[in-house]
Design a protein around this motif. Structure first.
Motif, PDB file in Angstrom:
ATOM      1  N   THR A   1     -72.162  21.250  18.931  1.00 27.68           N
ATOM      2  CA  THR A   1     -73.445  21.895  19.200  1.00 27.68           C
ATOM      3  C   THR A   1     -74.277  22.177  17.952  1.00 27.68           C
ATOM      4  N   ARG A   2     -73.675  22.639  16.888  1.00 28.28           N
ATOM      5  CA  ARG A   2     -74.461  23.112  15.739  1.00 28.28           C
ATOM      6  C   ARG A   2     -74.514  22.141  14.573  1.00 28.28           C
ATOM      7  N   ASN A   3     -73.566  21.256  14.487  1.00 26.28           N
ATOM      8  CA  ASN A   3     -73.505  20.333  13.365  1.00 26.28           C
ATOM      9  C   ASN A   3     -74.596  19.282  13.501  1.00 26.28           C
ATOM     10  N   LEU A   4     -75.438  19.134  12.486  1.00 25.16           N
ATOM     11  CA  LEU A   4     -76.536  18.173  12.550  1.00 25.16           C
ATOM     12  C   LEU A   4     -76.167  16.802  11.999  1.00 25.16           C
ATOM     13  N   ARG A   5     -75.117  16.741  11.196  1.00 19.25           N
ATOM     14  CA  ARG A   5     -74.731  15.465  10.614  1.00 19.25           C
ATOM     15  C   ARG A   5     -74.015  14.595  11.644  1.00 19.25           C
ATOM     16  N   PHE A   6     -74.177  13.294  11.490  1.00 13.81           N
ATOM     17  CA  PHE A   6     -73.526  12.350  12.393  1.00 13.81           C
ATOM     18  C   PHE A   6     -72.068  12.165  11.988  1.00 13.81           C
ATOM     19  N   SER A   7     -71.208  12.072  12.974  1.00  9.23           N
ATOM     20  CA  SER A   7     -69.819  11.698  12.751  1.00  9.23           C
ATOM     21  C   SER A   7     -69.343  10.947  13.987  1.00  9.23           C
ATOM     22  N   THR A   8     -68.342  10.128  13.817  1.00  5.01           N
ATOM     23  CA  THR A   8     -67.823   9.366  14.948  1.00  5.01           C
ATOM     24  C   THR A   8     -67.163  10.289  15.960  1.00  5.01           C
ATOM     25  N   LEU A   9     -66.541  11.375  15.482  1.00  4.16           N
ATOM     26  CA  LEU A   9     -65.926  12.339  16.389  1.00  4.16           C
ATOM     27  C   LEU A   9     -66.985  13.025  17.248  1.00  4.16           C
ATOM     28  N   LYS A  10     -68.110  13.397  16.646  1.00  5.69           N
ATOM     29  CA  LYS A  10     -69.187  14.023  17.395  1.00  5.69           C
ATOM     30  C   LYS A  10     -69.768  13.052  18.416  1.00  5.69           C
ATOM     31  N   ALA A  11     -69.978  11.811  18.016  1.00  2.00           N
ATOM     32  CA  ALA A  11     -70.518  10.808  18.933  1.00  2.00           C
ATOM     33  C   ALA A  11     -69.581  10.599  20.115  1.00  2.00           C
ATOM     34  N   TRP A  12     -68.299  10.531  19.836  1.00  3.18           N
ATOM     35  CA  TRP A  12     -67.317  10.364  20.904  1.00  3.18           C
ATOM     36  C   TRP A  12     -67.311  11.571  21.837  1.00  3.18           C
TER      37      TRP A  12
ATOM     38  N   LEU B   1     -69.762  13.754  22.417  1.00  2.00           N
ATOM     39  CA  LEU B   1     -70.985  13.834  23.213  1.00  2.00           C
ATOM     40  C   LEU B   1     -70.990  12.790  24.327  1.00  2.00           C
ATOM     41  N   LYS B   2     -70.448  11.617  24.042  1.00  2.00           N
ATOM     42  CA  LYS B   2     -70.328  10.581  25.069  1.00  2.00           C
ATOM     43  C   LYS B   2     -69.391  11.055  26.182  1.00  2.00           C
ATOM     44  N   LEU B   3     -68.311  11.673  25.791  1.00  2.00           N
ATOM     45  CA  LEU B   3     -67.355  12.213  26.758  1.00  2.00           C
ATOM     46  C   LEU B   3     -67.975  13.361  27.557  1.00  2.00           C
ATOM     47  N   ALA B   4     -68.770  14.204  26.897  1.00  2.00           N
ATOM     48  CA  ALA B   4     -69.426  15.320  27.572  1.00  2.00           C
ATOM     49  C   ALA B   4     -70.412  14.815  28.622  1.00  2.00           C
ATOM     50  N   LYS B   5     -71.085  13.747  28.305  1.00  2.00           N
ATOM     51  CA  LYS B   5     -72.037  13.187  29.258  1.00  2.00           C
ATOM     52  C   LYS B   5     -71.318  12.629  30.485  1.00  2.00           C
ATOM     53  N   ALA B   6     -70.148  12.066  30.262  1.00  2.00           N
ATOM     54  CA  ALA B   6     -69.411  11.440  31.363  1.00  2.00           C
ATOM     55  C   ALA B   6     -68.630  12.443  32.209  1.00  2.00           C
TER      56      ALA B   6
END
Length: 45
Positions: A15-26, A28-33
């Motif tokens: 939620t708060r981290n603005l930098r991109f990371s593969t863990l964050k991308a994964w 958020l993708k999981l959260a959407k699904a």
């Protein structure tokens, strides 16, 4: 106590981290699904 800290760190990462990371991308993708709650637990693990 360790589980609580990991859960809080996962929440912050998603939620708060603005930098991109593969863990964050994964996460958020999981959260959407499958929902944000399950995604937080998965990222924490």
């Amino acid at each position: 106590m360790t589980r609580k800290h990991l859960y809080e760190a996962a929440t912050t990462l998603l939620t708060r981290n603005l930098r991109f990371s593969t863990l964050k991308a994964w996460g958020l993708k999981l959260a959407k699904a499958s929902g944000f709650e399950k995604a937080r637990i998965a990222v924490a693990r």
